[in-house]
Design a protein around this motif. Sequence first.
Motif, PDB file in Angstrom:
ATOM      1  N   THR A   1     -35.224 -18.120 -14.510  1.00 53.13           N
ATOM      2  CA  THR A   1     -35.659 -17.863 -15.885  1.00 53.13           C
ATOM      3  C   THR A   1     -35.062 -16.595 -16.501  1.00 53.13           C
ATOM      4  OG1 THR A   1     -37.587 -16.544 -15.224  1.00 53.13           O
ATOM      5  CG2 THR A   1     -37.855 -18.957 -15.299  1.00 53.13           C
ATOM      6  N   GLY A   2     -34.513 -15.712 -15.664  1.00 50.62           N
ATOM      7  CA  GLY A   2     -34.000 -14.448 -16.182  1.00 50.62           C
ATOM      8  C   GLY A   2     -35.062 -13.398 -16.396  1.00 50.62           C
ATOM      9  N   ARG A   3     -36.319 -13.699 -16.013  1.00 49.92           N
ATOM     10  CA  ARG A   3     -37.380 -12.693 -16.124  1.00 49.92           C
ATOM     11  C   ARG A   3     -37.103 -11.536 -15.190  1.00 49.92           C
ATOM     12  NH1 ARG A   3     -42.564 -15.401 -14.268  1.00 49.92           N
ATOM     13  NH2 ARG A   3     -41.047 -16.348 -12.849  1.00 49.92           N
ATOM     14  N   TYR A   4     -37.689 -10.386 -15.517  1.00 50.84           N
ATOM     15  CA  TYR A   4     -37.532  -9.214 -14.664  1.00 50.84           C
ATOM     16  C   TYR A   4     -38.697  -9.117 -13.677  1.00 50.84           C
ATOM     17  CZ  TYR A   4     -33.885  -7.671 -17.869  1.00 50.84           C
ATOM     18  OH  TYR A   4     -32.733  -7.586 -18.625  1.00 50.84           O
ATOM     19  N   GLY A   5     -38.371  -8.636 -12.483  1.00 51.68           N
ATOM     20  CA  GLY A   5     -39.378  -8.437 -11.447  1.00 51.68           C
ATOM     21  C   GLY A   5     -39.202  -7.084 -10.793  1.00 51.68           C
ATOM     22  N   LEU A   6     -40.148  -6.734  -9.914  1.00 54.37           N
ATOM     23  CA  LEU A   6     -40.164  -5.409  -9.304  1.00 54.37           C
ATOM     24  C   LEU A   6     -39.306  -5.326  -8.044  1.00 54.37           C
ATOM     25  CD1 LEU A   6     -43.956  -4.658  -9.776  1.00 54.37           C
ATOM     26  CD2 LEU A   6     -42.043  -3.980 -11.246  1.00 54.37           C
ATOM     27  N   GLY A   7     -38.946  -6.468  -7.471  1.00 49.06           N
ATOM     28  CA  GLY A   7     -37.955  -6.497  -6.412  1.00 49.06           C
ATOM     29  C   GLY A   7     -38.424  -5.987  -5.071  1.00 49.06           C
ATOM     30  N   PHE A   8     -38.458  -4.660  -4.909  1.00 48.92           N
ATOM     31  CA  PHE A   8     -38.692  -4.054  -3.603  1.00 48.92           C
ATOM     32  C   PHE A   8     -40.063  -3.408  -3.424  1.00 48.92           C
ATOM     33  CE2 PHE A   8     -34.025  -3.746  -4.061  1.00 48.92           C
ATOM     34  CZ  PHE A   8     -33.623  -4.320  -2.870  1.00 48.92           C
ATOM     35  N   SER A   9     -40.733  -3.050  -4.506  1.00 51.40           N
ATOM     36  CA  SER A   9     -41.953  -2.261  -4.356  1.00 51.40           C
ATOM     37  C   SER A   9     -42.906  -2.518  -5.509  1.00 51.40           C
ATOM     38  CB  SER A   9     -41.604  -0.762  -4.296  1.00 51.40           C
ATOM     39  OG  SER A   9     -42.757   0.016  -4.108  1.00 51.40           O
ATOM     40  N   ASN A  10     -44.098  -2.986  -5.158  1.00 49.85           N
ATOM     41  CA  ASN A  10     -45.121  -3.256  -6.167  1.00 49.85           C
ATOM     42  C   ASN A  10     -46.161  -2.137  -6.044  1.00 49.85           C
ATOM     43  OD1 ASN A  10     -46.858  -4.421  -7.994  1.00 49.85           O
ATOM     44  ND2 ASN A  10     -46.767  -6.456  -7.084  1.00 49.85           N
ATOM     45  N   ASP A  11     -45.792  -0.948  -6.540  1.00 49.96           N
ATOM     46  CA  ASP A  11     -46.587   0.240  -6.218  1.00 49.96           C
ATOM     47  C   ASP A  11     -46.994   1.022  -7.456  1.00 49.96           C
ATOM     48  OD1 ASP A  11     -44.247   1.437  -7.023  1.00 49.96           O
ATOM     49  OD2 ASP A  11     -43.849   2.466  -5.130  1.00 49.96           O
ATOM     50  N   TYR A  12     -47.365   2.287  -7.220  1.00 52.33           N
ATOM     51  CA  TYR A  12     -47.910   3.130  -8.278  1.00 52.33           C
ATOM     52  C   TYR A  12     -46.928   3.399  -9.416  1.00 52.33           C
ATOM     53  CZ  TYR A  12     -45.365   6.592  -5.556  1.00 52.33           C
ATOM     54  OH  TYR A  12     -44.386   7.254  -4.873  1.00 52.33           O
ATOM     55  N   ALA A  13     -45.628   3.262  -9.182  1.00 48.84           N
ATOM     56  CA  ALA A  13     -44.658   3.545 -10.245  1.00 48.84           C
ATOM     57  C   ALA A  13     -44.866   2.608 -11.435  1.00 48.84           C
ATOM     58  CB  ALA A  13     -43.230   3.452  -9.717  1.00 48.84           C
ATOM     59  N   VAL A  14     -45.038   1.322 -11.146  1.00 49.83           N
ATOM     60  CA  VAL A  14     -45.235   0.383 -12.256  1.00 49.83           C
ATOM     61  C   VAL A  14     -46.596   0.602 -12.907  1.00 49.83           C
ATOM     62  CG1 VAL A  14     -46.202  -1.542 -10.920  1.00 49.83           C
ATOM     63  CG2 VAL A  14     -44.887  -2.003 -12.985  1.00 49.83           C
ATOM     64  N   LEU A  15     -47.598   1.048 -12.127  1.00 55.96           N
ATOM     65  CA  LEU A  15     -48.901   1.353 -12.715  1.00 55.96           C
ATOM     66  C   LEU A  15     -48.798   2.559 -13.643  1.00 55.96           C
ATOM     67  CD1 LEU A  15     -51.050   0.937  -9.485  1.00 55.96           C
ATOM     68  CD2 LEU A  15     -50.719  -0.738 -11.314  1.00 55.96           C
ATOM     69  N   ALA A  16     -48.031   3.547 -13.223  1.00 55.60           N
ATOM     70  CA  ALA A  16     -47.849   4.741 -14.055  1.00 55.60           C
ATOM     71  C   ALA A  16     -47.091   4.432 -15.335  1.00 55.60           C
ATOM     72  CB  ALA A  16     -47.116   5.820 -13.257  1.00 55.60           C
ATOM     73  N   ALA A  17     -46.261   3.399 -15.307  1.00 54.59           N
ATOM     74  CA  ALA A  17     -45.469   3.055 -16.489  1.00 54.59           C
ATOM     75  C   ALA A  17     -46.350   2.717 -17.686  1.00 54.59           C
ATOM     76  CB  ALA A  17     -44.539   1.891 -16.169  1.00 54.59           C
ATOM     77  N   ARG A  18     -47.562   2.248 -17.413  1.00 51.74           N
ATOM     78  CA  ARG A  18     -48.465   1.897 -18.516  1.00 51.74           C
ATOM     79  C   ARG A  18     -48.906   3.122 -19.322  1.00 51.74           C
ATOM     80  NH1 ARG A  18     -50.591  -2.293 -14.856  1.00 51.74           N
ATOM     81  NH2 ARG A  18     -50.224  -4.297 -15.895  1.00 51.74           N
ATOM     82  N   HIS A  19     -48.839   4.290 -18.718  1.00 48.21           N
ATOM     83  CA  HIS A  19     -49.338   5.505 -19.372  1.00 48.21           C
ATOM     84  C   HIS A  19     -48.230   6.515 -19.661  1.00 48.21           C
ATOM     85  CE1 HIS A  19     -53.341   4.051 -18.290  1.00 48.21           C
ATOM     86  NE2 HIS A  19     -52.893   3.860 -17.070  1.00 48.21           N
ATOM     87  N   ALA A  20     -46.974   6.144 -19.388  1.00 49.16           N
ATOM     88  CA  ALA A  20     -45.858   7.081 -19.537  1.00 49.16           C
ATOM     89  C   ALA A  20     -45.338   7.111 -20.972  1.00 49.16           C
ATOM     90  CB  ALA A  20     -44.724   6.695 -18.593  1.00 49.16           C
ATOM     91  N   ARG A  21     -44.747   8.245 -21.335  1.00 48.23           N
ATOM     92  CA  ARG A  21     -44.085   8.343 -22.637  1.00 48.23           C
ATOM     93  C   ARG A  21     -42.819   7.485 -22.676  1.00 48.23           C
ATOM     94  NH1 ARG A  21     -42.044  13.263 -22.291  1.00 48.23           N
ATOM     95  NH2 ARG A  21     -39.898  12.526 -22.010  1.00 48.23           N
ATOM     96  N   THR A  22     -42.068   7.506 -21.570  1.00 46.40           N
ATOM     97  CA  THR A  22     -40.781   6.826 -21.516  1.00 46.40           C
ATOM     98  C   THR A  22     -40.653   6.058 -20.210  1.00 46.40           C
ATOM     99  OG1 THR A  22     -39.750   8.581 -22.828  1.00 46.40           O
ATOM    100  CG2 THR A  22     -38.274   7.137 -21.576  1.00 46.40           C
ATOM    101  N   VAL A  23     -40.212   4.803 -20.318  1.00 45.64           N
ATOM    102  CA  VAL A  23     -39.932   3.972 -19.147  1.00 45.64           C
ATOM    103  C   VAL A  23     -38.471   3.545 -19.208  1.00 45.64           C
ATOM    104  CG1 VAL A  23     -40.487   1.859 -17.886  1.00 45.64           C
ATOM    105  CG2 VAL A  23     -42.304   3.136 -19.060  1.00 45.64           C
ATOM    106  N   ILE A  24     -37.722   3.906 -18.164  1.00 48.09           N
ATOM    107  CA  ILE A  24     -36.307   3.543 -18.069  1.00 48.09           C
ATOM    108  C   ILE A  24     -36.149   2.638 -16.856  1.00 48.09           C
ATOM    109  CG2 ILE A  24     -33.940   4.396 -17.895  1.00 48.09           C
ATOM    110  CD1 ILE A  24     -35.037   7.141 -18.836  1.00 48.09           C
ATOM    111  N   ALA A  25     -35.518   1.496 -17.029  1.00 46.03           N
ATOM    112  CA  ALA A  25     -35.394   0.528 -15.948  1.00 46.03           C
ATOM    113  C   ALA A  25     -33.935   0.221 -15.651  1.00 46.03           C
ATOM    114  CB  ALA A  25     -36.134  -0.757 -16.293  1.00 46.03           C
ATOM    115  N   GLU A  26     -33.595   0.318 -14.383  1.00 48.61           N
ATOM    116  CA  GLU A  26     -32.279  -0.081 -13.887  1.00 48.61           C
ATOM    117  C   GLU A  26     -32.347  -1.542 -13.476  1.00 48.61           C
ATOM    118  OE1 GLU A  26     -29.972   0.716  -9.698  1.00 48.61           O
ATOM    119  OE2 GLU A  26     -30.690   2.467 -10.800  1.00 48.61           O
ATOM    120  N   VAL A  27     -31.472  -2.374 -13.998  1.00 46.06           N
ATOM    121  CA  VAL A  27     -31.429  -3.791 -13.657  1.00 46.06           C
ATOM    122  C   VAL A  27     -30.365  -3.981 -12.581  1.00 46.06           C
ATOM    123  CG1 VAL A  27     -31.076  -6.138 -14.498  1.00 46.06           C
ATOM    124  CG2 VAL A  27     -32.172  -4.430 -15.980  1.00 46.06           C
ATOM    125  N   ASN A  28     -30.798  -4.382 -11.391  1.00 43.53           N
ATOM    126  CA  ASN A  28     -29.876  -4.477 -10.260  1.00 43.53           C
ATOM    127  C   ASN A  28     -29.764  -5.929  -9.805  1.00 43.53           C
ATOM    128  OD1 ASN A  28     -28.437  -4.157  -7.822  1.00 43.53           O
ATOM    129  ND2 ASN A  28     -29.290  -2.100  -7.560  1.00 43.53           N
TER     130      ASN A  28
END
Length: 423
Positions: free
Chosen positions: A121-148
Amino acid sequence: MRPVAADSFDIAAHVRAGDRVIFGQASAEPLTLTRALVARKAEIGPFSVFLGACYSDCFAPENAEGIAISAYGAVGIAAKLAKAGRLDVLPWHYSALNRAYAEGTLKADVVLLQLSVDPRTGRYGLGFSNDYAVLAARHARTVIAEVNPAAPWTHNADLPADIVPDVLVEAACPPLDIPQPPIDETSMAIARHVVGMIPDGATLQFGVGSLPEAVMASLSGHRDLGIHSGSMGDRLVDLVECGAVTNAHKSLDAGRSVAGVLLGTKRLHDFVHDNKDFSLRPAAHTHGQDVLARQRGFIAVNSAIEVDLTGQVNAEVANGRYVGAVGGQVDFVRGANAAEGGRAIIALPATARGGTVSRIVANVTNVTTPRSDVDAIVTEYGVAALRGCTLVERAQRLIAVAAPSFREELSRRLYEQNRGTHG
């Protein structure tokens, strides 16, 4: 939004002086972004970074001058930072850490993620780690994502729909490989005792390091084991391929291995990619007490630095320096104790420094897991089963699994402690 090329992305335009930055752990570290962050640190000005299990050299002491670094323990490169006096530790249970980021009690200004792509589908996923980083993204000023494109698509780890990165960046390098740690003869001797406590059909959790690796390497003769762990490496592939792990008898997630963070090489990455028999789940599931208590036959296998004669476990500090972490040890110990047929196993060598120092001690310097939670302690000399034992019984059993050269001294210390207690 289309990803921009790495060579045209300016991270200094998004990170400000005074910012707190976090990113995914282990192979989930977005190396294109973290390398750019360190390279541009002088232009950004002073900022801080929170590390998890970080195995790249981006934040090694020689590269991270001027960056304030904290972590939940001295795992991976953080051990070198602790030795250099450059690490500030947050001694929290892993479940509490994730909950704090989910609720916004702990916050990051900038979150760096590495994303994989669903091949259908081309959707994005977390790949290697389903951890606090993605939880913190909900409250962050800026979220930058590397697509690998080399990151695996893992099930149950879609990028949540409410997290929309401010910038997508093309990966300039493959994900980080994390080889298995070496296993020595002592670890294998300990593992032989541990595997004798594991019945066929059990569901297992493993900590990080050579001892849990040795236990996994010794399980090829078992059958119908399940995996429910905070992290997992390449030996998952070995256990599935030899028929030891089928997940057939799990009371939750039947048929599926479950982990929250991947610590492996391309062999593991290829195995979990679009594999419906593997789920990458958040800490609320991997470490949640309510979840673990419902997993019948749940056995937690973790390691320690030292254990005292009452059963108190130190998994954090050696010689006054931070070398470990609270991590998920207490989460898993308590979950295993609460599960029907569960066991909580703490394994450690009987000695350190070439046999000159006992790891079974009269008193620990730091308590990670309290004696009230401890079930079984294992060394190369045997198993000390402590459930239901009095303090004197515990001490006697622990002395029996200490190195023989230290048993007399430990017995003397036990006698002195009891004489002081009883007058």
